[in-house]
Design a protein around this motif. Structure first.
Motif, mmCIF file in Angstrom:
data_model
loop_
_atom_site.group_PDB
_atom_site.id
_atom_site.type_symbol
_atom_site.label_atom_id
_atom_site.label_comp_id
_atom_site.label_asym_id
_atom_site.label_seq_id
_atom_site.Cartn_x
_atom_site.Cartn_y
_atom_site.Cartn_z
ATOM 1 N N THR A 187 0.857 -1.182 0.000
ATOM 2 C CA THR A 187 0.000 0.000 0.000
ATOM 3 C C THR A 187 0.892 1.230 0.000
ATOM 4 O OG1 THR A 187 -1.660 -1.157 1.308
ATOM 5 C CG2 THR A 187 -1.849 1.232 1.189
ATOM 6 N N LEU A 188 0.590 2.156 -0.903
ATOM 7 C CA LEU A 188 1.280 3.442 -0.906
ATOM 8 C C LEU A 188 0.329 4.449 -0.289
ATOM 9 C CD1 LEU A 188 3.662 5.274 -1.730
ATOM 10 C CD2 LEU A 188 2.447 5.689 -3.861
ATOM 11 N N GLU A 189 0.847 5.224 0.627
ATOM 12 C CA GLU A 189 0.040 6.227 1.308
ATOM 13 C C GLU A 189 0.618 7.604 0.978
ATOM 14 O OE1 GLU A 189 -1.746 5.504 5.491
ATOM 15 O OE2 GLU A 189 0.048 6.713 5.780
ATOM 16 N N LEU A 190 -0.198 8.462 0.379
ATOM 17 C CA LEU A 190 0.166 9.859 0.138
ATOM 18 C C LEU A 190 -0.587 10.689 1.162
ATOM 19 C CD1 LEU A 190 -0.312 9.972 -3.755
ATOM 20 C CD2 LEU A 190 1.778 9.468 -2.493
ATOM 21 N N PHE A 191 0.097 11.654 1.792
ATOM 22 C CA PHE A 191 -0.571 12.437 2.837
ATOM 23 C C PHE A 191 0.198 13.721 3.106
ATOM 24 C CE2 PHE A 191 2.401 9.539 4.818
ATOM 25 C CZ PHE A 191 3.043 10.292 5.780
ATOM 26 N N LYS A 217 -2.054 22.391 12.022
ATOM 27 C CA LYS A 217 -2.755 22.654 13.277
ATOM 28 C C LYS A 217 -2.277 21.736 14.402
ATOM 29 C CE LYS A 217 -7.438 22.825 15.149
ATOM 30 N NZ LYS A 217 -8.854 22.650 14.832
ATOM 31 N N ASP A 218 -2.248 20.407 14.120
ATOM 32 C CA ASP A 218 -1.910 19.485 15.206
ATOM 33 C C ASP A 218 -0.892 18.410 14.820
ATOM 34 O OD1 ASP A 218 -3.396 17.779 13.616
ATOM 35 O OD2 ASP A 218 -5.049 17.587 15.019
ATOM 36 N N GLY A 219 -0.362 18.448 13.609
ATOM 37 C CA GLY A 219 0.667 17.486 13.199
ATOM 38 C C GLY A 219 0.148 16.124 12.801
ATOM 39 N N SER A 220 -1.162 15.956 12.751
ATOM 40 C CA SER A 220 -1.721 14.662 12.362
ATOM 41 C C SER A 220 -1.718 14.513 10.839
ATOM 42 C CB SER A 220 -3.155 14.534 12.884
ATOM 43 O OG SER A 220 -3.982 15.520 12.290
#
Length: 171
Positions: free
Chosen positions: A148-152, A157-160
């Motif tokens: 799985t490739l996750e782009l984000f 605001k909170d670093g999430s």
């Protein structure tokens, strides 16, 4: 009597002004300027003698490959990533797409099952522009587990993690 003449002059002037505004094509052009040597600086330099044109060599263009979307290719997108496609070559996995992210920076992580195989950031054009990206992985990183490739992006605001796009990669 003076008042009548004054009024008549004003009426004639007003009529002339109205006629002039209705006929703007009547404009006097300035006479051409001629330099003391007899040349007109507004005309381009003309070559002396007969003008001959040599034939231009024909320009050949290689035909462009038609752009087609393969029906078996999935395209992934969310609010900040679009046109994301996974392609494979013999040795690599290539992920291409567009991102519209703050300052043009986003993160990606490649998961082999639950294990992070590679994680890094990518710099492209900053929002509001859609910047192109291309991420390449060596197939040597891949095992038999689902990938799985996750782009984000990280929230200021909170670093999430926010705007996460998960892309399954078939082996």
């Amino acid at each position: 009597m003076k008042k009548l003449v004054f009024l008549l002059v004003i009426v004639i002037a007003a009529m002339g002004f109205a006629w002039y505004n209705q006929h703007p094509e009547v404009v006097k052009e300035k006479p051409p300027v001629t330099e003391p040597n007899g040349e007109n600086p507004s005309e381009p330099n003309k070559p002396e003698g007969p003008v001959t044109h040599e034939p231009e060599e024909p320009v050949t263009h290689e035909p462009e490959e038609p752009v087609t979307h393969e029906p078996d290719k999935n395209v992934y997108q969310n609010e900040v990533f679009k046109d994301v496609v996974v392609k494979e070559t013999a040795d690599t996995i290539i992920v291409t797409g567009k991102a519209q992210v703050f300052e043009g920076v986003f993160r990606y992580a490649l998961y082999d099952g639950d294990k992070v195989v590679k994680e890094s950031n990518y710099q492209t054009a900053g929002a509001p522009a859609w910047g192109d990206f291309e991420i390449t992985f060596d197939k040597a990183l891949v095992s038999t587990n689902p990938l799985t490739l996750e782009l984000f992006v990280y929230s200021a605001k909170d670093g999430s993690k926010i705007n996460t796009l998960e892309i399954p990669i078939a082996k």
